[in-house]
Design a protein around this motif. Structure first.
Motif, short mmCIF file in Angstrom:
data_model
loop_
_atom_site.label_atom_id
_atom_site.label_comp_id
_atom_site.label_asym_id
_atom_site.label_seq_id
_atom_site.Cartn_x
_atom_site.Cartn_y
_atom_site.Cartn_z
N LEU A 177 0.81 -1.22 0.00
CA LEU A 177 0.00 0.00 0.00
C LEU A 177 0.84 1.27 0.00
CD1 LEU A 177 -2.80 -1.27 2.34
CD2 LEU A 177 -2.70 -1.26 -0.14
N LYS A 178 2.07 1.16 -0.40
CA LYS A 178 2.95 2.30 -0.62
C LYS A 178 3.28 3.10 0.65
CE LYS A 178 1.59 2.89 -5.44
NZ LYS A 178 2.72 2.18 -6.02
N GLU A 180 5.60 2.31 2.65
CA GLU A 180 7.06 2.32 2.68
C GLU A 180 7.60 3.43 1.77
OE1 GLU A 180 9.07 0.87 4.54
OE2 GLU A 180 11.02 1.04 3.55
N VAL A 181 6.93 3.60 0.63
CA VAL A 181 7.34 4.67 -0.29
C VAL A 181 7.17 6.03 0.39
CG1 VAL A 181 6.75 5.82 -2.46
CG2 VAL A 181 6.81 3.35 -2.36
N LEU A 182 6.04 6.20 1.10
CA LEU A 182 5.80 7.46 1.81
C LEU A 182 6.84 7.68 2.91
CD1 LEU A 182 1.93 7.50 2.29
CD2 LEU A 182 3.26 9.19 1.08
N ALA A 491 4.09 17.70 4.82
CA ALA A 491 2.81 17.32 4.20
C ALA A 491 2.66 15.80 4.24
CB ALA A 491 2.75 17.84 2.77
N ILE A 492 3.74 15.10 3.90
CA ILE A 492 3.68 13.63 3.95
C ILE A 492 3.42 13.18 5.39
CG2 ILE A 492 5.02 11.50 3.65
CD1 ILE A 492 6.42 12.82 1.28
N GLU A 494 1.92 14.81 7.77
CA GLU A 494 0.55 15.11 8.18
C GLU A 494 -0.45 14.11 7.58
OE1 GLU A 494 1.64 19.83 8.34
OE2 GLU A 494 0.23 19.12 6.82
N MET A 495 -0.19 13.71 6.34
CA MET A 495 -1.14 12.85 5.65
C MET A 495 -0.90 11.36 5.90
SD MET A 495 -3.43 14.39 4.07
CE MET A 495 -3.63 15.88 4.99
N PHE A 499 -3.64 8.37 5.99
CA PHE A 499 -3.63 7.43 4.87
C PHE A 499 -3.44 5.99 5.39
CE2 PHE A 499 -1.33 5.19 1.44
CZ PHE A 499 -2.31 5.25 0.47
N ARG A 506 -9.57 -0.13 5.52
CA ARG A 506 -10.11 -0.69 4.28
C ARG A 506 -9.73 -2.17 4.16
NH1 ARG A 506 -10.96 2.58 -0.42
NH2 ARG A 506 -11.31 4.73 0.14
N ILE A 569 -7.50 -3.49 -2.56
CA ILE A 569 -7.32 -2.14 -2.04
C ILE A 569 -6.19 -1.40 -2.78
CG2 ILE A 569 -6.77 -0.78 0.05
CD1 ILE A 569 -9.51 -2.19 0.12
N SER A 570 -5.16 -2.15 -3.12
CA SER A 570 -4.02 -1.49 -3.78
C SER A 570 -4.38 -1.05 -5.20
CB SER A 570 -2.82 -2.44 -3.86
OG SER A 570 -3.01 -3.40 -4.87
N LEU B 2 -4.03 3.31 -6.77
CA LEU B 2 -3.63 3.71 -5.42
C LEU B 2 -2.78 4.98 -5.45
CD1 LEU B 2 -3.69 2.89 -2.42
CD2 LEU B 2 -1.60 1.60 -2.83
N LEU B 9 -4.75 12.92 -1.73
CA LEU B 9 -4.66 13.34 -0.32
C LEU B 9 -4.02 14.71 -0.18
CD1 LEU B 9 -3.22 10.28 1.63
CD2 LEU B 9 -5.42 11.36 2.00
N PHE B 10 -3.15 15.05 -1.13
CA PHE B 10 -2.35 16.28 -1.00
C PHE B 10 -2.94 17.45 -1.79
CE2 PHE B 10 0.48 12.69 -0.24
CZ PHE B 10 1.05 13.05 0.97
N TYR B 13 -2.76 21.02 -0.60
CA TYR B 13 -1.46 21.68 -0.46
C TYR B 13 -1.13 22.50 -1.72
CZ TYR B 13 -0.63 18.92 3.71
OH TYR B 13 -0.71 18.39 4.96
N LEU B 25 7.58 10.45 -4.82
CA LEU B 25 6.97 9.13 -4.65
C LEU B 25 7.28 8.22 -5.85
CD1 LEU B 25 3.51 9.89 -2.98
CD2 LEU B 25 5.69 9.35 -1.91
N GLU B 28 10.95 7.20 -5.38
CA GLU B 28 11.10 6.20 -4.32
C GLU B 28 10.56 4.85 -4.78
OE1 GLU B 28 12.83 6.58 -1.80
OE2 GLU B 28 12.87 8.69 -1.22
N ILE B 32 12.45 1.11 -4.83
CA ILE B 32 11.92 0.43 -3.64
C ILE B 32 12.60 -0.91 -3.39
CG2 ILE B 32 10.00 -0.80 -4.75
CD1 ILE B 32 9.77 1.14 -1.45
#
Lengths: 651, 55
Positions: A177-178, A180-182, A491-492, A494-495, A499, A506, A569-570, B2, B9-10, B13, B25, B28, B32
């Motif tokens: 669900l990304k 890790e990327v975030l 921003a990341i 906060e979100m 998320f 979900r 979900i992904s 996704l 979400l952003f 901003y 993103l 990254e 990964i």
């Protein structure tokens, strides 16, 4: 990602080149590959993984078909390759991985280092291009760290449902669900923002405003000094005009005329001498600054002394060159014509001189140095003479000017002491004016000096301001970069939690929904809970965690529900490729899974034994099967052939 | 997808922050599979480009 076809060549027991097309039909989205134990299901499953990621193989040497190797000559190159075609985001991809090796005399294969991994992408307009960074591209399509949730070994599928699997569940959610990327993006942005701030701190001194203030003050001071100087110049001119007026009046007065004329003559000569003095001082300064030989004379003198001593000792024969001595010895005759005997005193002296001479080139250098040093001596003496002459003339001029000053004082005293009151009064006024001019000139000199200093200061400040402005621009740019990096990281941040919580909820809901569809004790198991600690719990009708008491089959259903939920979900549209997924399941679970699973995924590829897929399970799946194959293992050759259809009789 | 949901979400901003996040993103995601990716210079390049476009 939707699999299109796989082509394998000399891969494990698959000798030669074989192809299998996956079903891509929306309704009939299931591809079934049948095979008895050992027929090659896992090898084919491995071929897909190896082609995409090159991983999961304990010994790559095992990949090249033994049949292909046995047919090769010693030293001959053998290879295996897998090609996989798939669709992703309306583009067609063809990836290929190849491994080569050399047949050895003991029949083994020595594998060459490195695998050849290539990727071609064909866009909608039909343009095919080689992808320069195939690993990066695969990470964007289906990253290797999430592949095991989509291409999975059915025998290990219950791992997620084991009580100790919290970390695995968390890891799966993080990666699929990304999250890790975030997390990585936030950390790297924070690191970069911190680096910008450090850089900013290193160049930021906050001095620009101070420098501008200093420059403004210096300019104001200079303006003020210039205005004062202008007033002084006007005053001096005014006083000089008044003095000239007095001089004029005195020159017309009978009793003062002669003295006034004498004063004018003295003043002319004084002006002339002053001009001469200025020129002389300039000349002396120039001579003194160019007279470096005087300063260096001690060293030069010492060098000349050393050279003279050497010459006197016969180590450096003055004007006698090596060749000249050699000629005399060769002729055995003096320059006067007198001959001498071998080993006689003249001959021995010449040999001695020859022995003491230094080699020719060095001798030349020594002689040249000697000549240069002596020329410097002459230059030094000339300079000293010029300086002495200049200094003597300076003393003479000073004496003469002093005498002229005294003569002027004398004239002034006579005029001041004149019995004629008007003359005396005028001269006294003149004296006061002269004193004023002297005072004004003194002030003017002080102001000139101040103006010169301020001009230099302003020039220096201008340069400093220019530098500071450049730094300021750099600072402004760095500050903007640091702020942008930090705002993005914030921003990341906060979100992120919102998320992550949303995704967790979900998955929790979807896993519960699928689990209840698939499990036969749906009334016993009330719910699925995935807490903030990512612990996957099955809640029973007593609202108690039921996972410790789940059967192996139930755990498998729970894991399958979780993986399918993540896939949904992904929204990654990745296929589910499952190797022997139903081995531990009872007939009810097989039936329910085969009924519902095709609806839950875009594409389903099942590697199954006949035992796994029969009766109701087979019936359920039948309307969804778009492609079906049987892996036929030949006992004679130990090789597997991929056959289309599902004809049991061919085994 | 996704990714789109994530970027949505952003949307509150500023545009520059949204652009940086979208690019970061993607970067990254490309790296990964690496345990410790060396992406600092590429991140700086993204920031530089967004600041330049903003000016």
């Amino acid at each position: 990602m939707k699999l299109e076809r796989i082509t394998i060549e000399n891969f494990r027991q698959y000798y030669g080149r074989q192809r299998l097309a996956f079903s891509r039909d929306h309704q009939r989205n299931v591809t079934v590959i049948h095979g008895v134990n050992g027929a090659g299901k896992t090898s084919l499953f491995l071929a897909i993984n190896w082609c995409l990621y090159g991983e999961g193989v304990s010994s790559v040497g095992e990949l090249i078909s033994k049949e292909a190797a046995s047919r090769a000559q010693d030293g001959e190159t053998v290879s295996t390759s897998v090609e996989l075609a798939f669709l992703h985001n309306d583009e067609r991809y063809l990836v290929s991985r190849r491994l080569t090796g050399t047949k050895q005399s003991d029949s083994s294969v020595l594998v060459n280092s490195g695998e050849d991994f290539t990727m071609m992408r064909t866009s909608q307009d039909g343009q095919a291009k080689r992808v320069n960074n195939p690993i990066g591209a695969m990470n964007a399509i289906l990253p290797s760290n999430v592949r095991t949730y989509f291409l999975f070994d059915g025998e290990k599928i219950d791992n997620f449902a084991k009580p100790e699997a919290g970390d695995e569940v968390r890891y799966a959610i993080y990666n699929v669900l990304k999250l890790e990327v975030l997390t990585r993006g936030r950390k790297h942005l924070q690191d970069v923002a911190a680096e910008y701030r450090r850089e900013l701190k290193s160049i930021s001194t906050g001095e620009l405003r101070d420098l501008i203030e200093q420059e403004e003050k210096a300019r104001a001071d200079k303006e003020s000094a210039l205005a004062q100087k202008e007033n002084l110049v006007r005053e001096i001119e005014s006083v000089r005009r008044k003095t000239a007026d007095i001089d004029h009046r005195l020159s017309e007065m009978q009793n003062a005329s002669a003295l006034q004329q004498q004063r004018e003559r003295i003043e002319r000569e004084l002006a002339q001498r002053q001009s001469e003095m200025r020129q002389l001082v300039s000349d002396i300064r120039e001579t003194a600054t160019s007279g470096f030989t005087i300063v260096a004379w001690t060293a030069i003198e010492r060098a000349l002394t050393v050279l003279d001593e050497k010459r006197e000792k016969g180590e450096i024969p003055s004007s006698i060159r090596q060749q000249f001595l050699q000629d005399l010895i060769d002729r055995m005759e003096c320059i006067c014509g007198r001959s001498f005997e071998p080993d006689g005193p003249e001959h021995r002296r010449l040999l001695e001189l020859m022995h003491n001479t230094v080699p020719g080139s060095l001798e030349d250098d020594v002689l040249a140095t000697n000549a240069s040093l002596r020329a410097l001596d002459e230059q030094r003496q000339s300079l000293r003479s010029d300086l002495d002459k200049g200094m003597r003339r300076r003393v003479e001029l000073r004496e003469r000017m002093k005498a002229l000053d005294e003569e002027l004082d004398d004239v002034s005293r006579q005029l001041e002491g004149s019995p004629q009151e008007e003359i005396s009064k005028l001269e006294m006024q003149r004296r006061d004016f002269q004193a004023d001019i002297d005072s004004y000139l003194l002030q003017q000199g002080s102001l000139d000096s101040r103006i010169e200093t301020l001009t230099k200061d302003i020039s220096q400040l201008e340069k400093q301001i220019e530098r500071a402005k450049k730094d300021k621009n750099k600072q402004r740019l760095l500050a903007r970069k640091a702020a942008l990096a930090q705002r993005s990281a914030d921003a990341i941040d906060e979100m992120y939690q919102a998320f992550a919580d949303d995704m967790r909820r979900r998955i929790e809901a979807k896993t519960g929904e699928i689990f209840k569809q698939l499990i036969w004790k749906s009334s016993h198991f009330q719910n699925i809970r995935l807490g903030p600690d990512y612990n996957l719990q099955v809640i029973d009708r007593y609202d108690r965690p039921a996972r410790p008491e789940l059967s192996a089959g139930e755990r498998q259903v729970l894991s399958l529900s979780f993986v399918t939920a993540m896939s949904r979900i992904s929204e990654g549209k990745a296929p589910l490729v499952m190797d022997t997924p139903f081995g531990r399941l009872s007939s009810y679970h097989r039936s329910s899974i085969t009924e519902h699973l095709p609806e839950l995924t875009e594409q389903l590829v099942l590697f199954v034994t006949d035992e796994e897929l029969r009766d109701q399970a087979r019936e359920n799946l039948e309307p969804r099967i778009g492609a079906e194959y049987r892996l036929h293992f030949n006992r004679e050759t130990s090789c597997t052939t991929i056959l289309k259809g599902n004809d049991n009789d061919r085994d | 997808m996704l990714r789109d949901r994530l970027l949505k979400l952003f949307e509150e901003y500023d545009q520059d922050v949204r652009q940086v996040i979208a690019d970061i993103l993607a970067l990254e995601q490309e790296h990964i599979s690496m345990e410790r990716p060396r992406v600092k210079e590429q991140i700086k390049q993204i920031i530089k480009q967004v600041v330049k476009n903003e000016a």
